[in-house]
Motif scaffolding. Structure first.
Motif, short mmCIF file in Angstrom:
data_model
loop_
_atom_site.label_atom_id
_atom_site.label_comp_id
_atom_site.label_asym_id
_atom_site.label_seq_id
_atom_site.Cartn_x
_atom_site.Cartn_y
_atom_site.Cartn_z
N TYR A 194 1.04 -1.40 -0.17
CA TYR A 194 0.29 -0.63 -0.16
C TYR A 194 0.92 1.10 0.36
N THR A 196 3.96 2.56 -1.13
CA THR A 196 4.57 1.53 -2.47
C THR A 196 3.11 2.58 -3.38
N PRO A 198 1.32 4.41 -6.81
CA PRO A 198 1.44 5.47 -7.02
C PRO A 198 0.70 6.72 -6.88
N ALA A 199 1.29 7.56 -6.74
CA ALA A 199 -0.02 8.75 -6.40
C ALA A 199 -0.65 8.54 -7.19
N ASP A 200 -0.65 8.74 -8.85
CA ASP A 200 -1.43 9.62 -10.19
C ASP A 200 -2.18 7.99 -9.18
N ASP A 201 -2.78 7.04 -9.33
CA ASP A 201 -3.24 5.54 -9.01
C ASP A 201 -4.46 5.96 -8.02
N PRO A 203 -4.12 8.37 -4.99
CA PRO A 203 -3.73 10.17 -4.41
C PRO A 203 -4.36 9.90 -2.45
N SER A 204 -5.09 10.06 -2.43
CA SER A 204 -4.97 9.23 -0.95
C SER A 204 -3.65 7.94 0.24
N HIS A 206 -1.71 7.70 -1.11
CA HIS A 206 0.13 7.95 -1.23
C HIS A 206 0.79 8.98 -0.43
N ARG A 207 -0.25 9.57 -0.42
CA ARG A 207 -0.14 10.83 0.71
C ARG A 207 0.03 10.50 2.19
N ARG A 209 1.28 7.27 3.52
CA ARG A 209 1.00 6.05 3.19
C ARG A 209 2.18 6.55 4.09
#
Length: 240
Positions: A194, A196, A198-201, A203-204, A206-207, A209
Motif C-alpha cells: 500500500y 508504494t 503510485p500517487a496518480d492512481d 492519491p489518498s 500516497h498522501r 503512506r
C-alpha cells in the motif's frame, strides 16, 4: 470442540450429584476447579482441541464427573465465558467520571479477552446470563444512567459500547492466533503493498503512506474514545 452438545434450558445440577470424594489426583472436584482447568487447557491447546475427555484426564477424573457440575459442554463454555467477565471486573472502582469509568470498563473487558485469545474467539459472541455478566451489564448501564441518559438510551448506548469493545477483542484475538509469519506478512503489506502505490492512481493512499503502518495495530482505544466523545456530547445536551 467435538464434545459440544445442543443447547437446552439451564437446569440446576442437584447438590447430591456433585462429587465429594477426591479424584485419582487427590483433588476434590468443584465447578470452579473444572472451569479453571478448562481455561488452562484451551489457553494451551486451543478451543478446537478441547474435549471433555481431555478435561477429565487433566482433572484426574472420569469425564462423566464433569456432568455432575455442568449439563453439557455448552454449559461449561458459558461458565468459562462468564469467568472472563468476572476477571475483567475484579478490582473495578468508580472514579466519579462516568465517561472515564466506561472507558476503563470497556478496556478491562478487552484486556481480559486478549489474555485468553483462544477463549475470546467464542466467548465474545455469547450471552452467558450468569452472575458475572449480570453484574457487569448492571454496572455499565448504571454509568450511562448516571450520565443522565433515559432508560432506552442507556441500553442502546451500552449495546454500542460493549459491541465495539468485544468486536475489537474478537478481531484482535484472531490476529494473535495467526502464525507469526502470517502476522509479519500482514504488517509488511501496509508498507510494501500500500505504501508504494503510485500517487496518480491512489492519491489518498500516497498522501498518508507514512502513517499506513498504524493499520497493523489495534484500533480499540481510538474507537472507544470516539464513541465516548460522542456520548459526552450527547449527555451535555440533556443535563440531568
Amino acid at each position: 470442540m467435538p464434545d459440544s452438545e445442543p443447547a437446552s434450558p439451564r437446569v440446576r445440577v442437584p447438590a447430591e450429584r456433585k462429587r465429594r470424594r477426591p479424584t485419582s489426583s487427590g483433588v476434590v472436584l468443584s465447578a470452579d476447579l473444572i472451569v479453571d482447568t478448562a481455561c488452562q487447557l484451551i489457553d494451551a491447546h486451543g478451543a478446537q482441541a478441547f474435549t471433555v475427555r481431555k478435561l477429565g484426564a487433566a482433572l484426574g477424573a472420569d469425564p462423566s464427573a464433569v456432568y455432575r457440575y455442568f449439563r453439557n459442554t455448552e454449559d461449561l463454555l458459558l461458565a468459562l465465558a462468564d469467568r472472563l467477565i468476572g476477571e475483567s471486573m475484579a478490582g473495578f472502582t468508580y472514579s466519579g467520571d462516568w465517561a472515564a469509568d466506561l472507558r476503563e470498563f470497556g478496556l478491562r473487558a478487552y484486556r481480559s479477552a486478549l489474555r485468553h485469545p483462544q477463549i475470546a474467539v467464542f466467548s465474545t459472541l455469547r450471552v452467558t446470563g450468569r452472575p458475572h455478566e449480570q453484574r457487569a451489564v448492571d454496572a455499565g448501564i448504571g454509568l450511562l444512567l448516571q450520565a443522565g441518559f433515559d432508560e432506552a438510551s442507556a441500553v442502546r448506548h451500552y449495546h454500542a459500547l460493549v459491541d465495539t469493545v468485544l468486536g475489537h477483542a474478537a478481531l484482535d484475538a484472531g490476529v494473535m492466533l495467526l502464525a507469526p509469519a502470517q502476522r509479519a506478512a500482514d504488517e509488511r503489506a501496509w508498507h510494501a503493498a500500500y505504501g508504494t502505490l503510485p500517487a496518480d492512481d491512489f492519491p489518498s493512499l500516497h498522501r498518508v503512506r507514512e502513517h499506513l503502518p498504524l493499520m497493523s495495530g489495534s484500533a480499540v482505544e481510538p474507537a472507544l474514545d470516539l464513541l465516548l466523545t460522542a456520548l459526552r456530547q450527547e449527555a451535555a445536551k440533556h443535563p440531568s
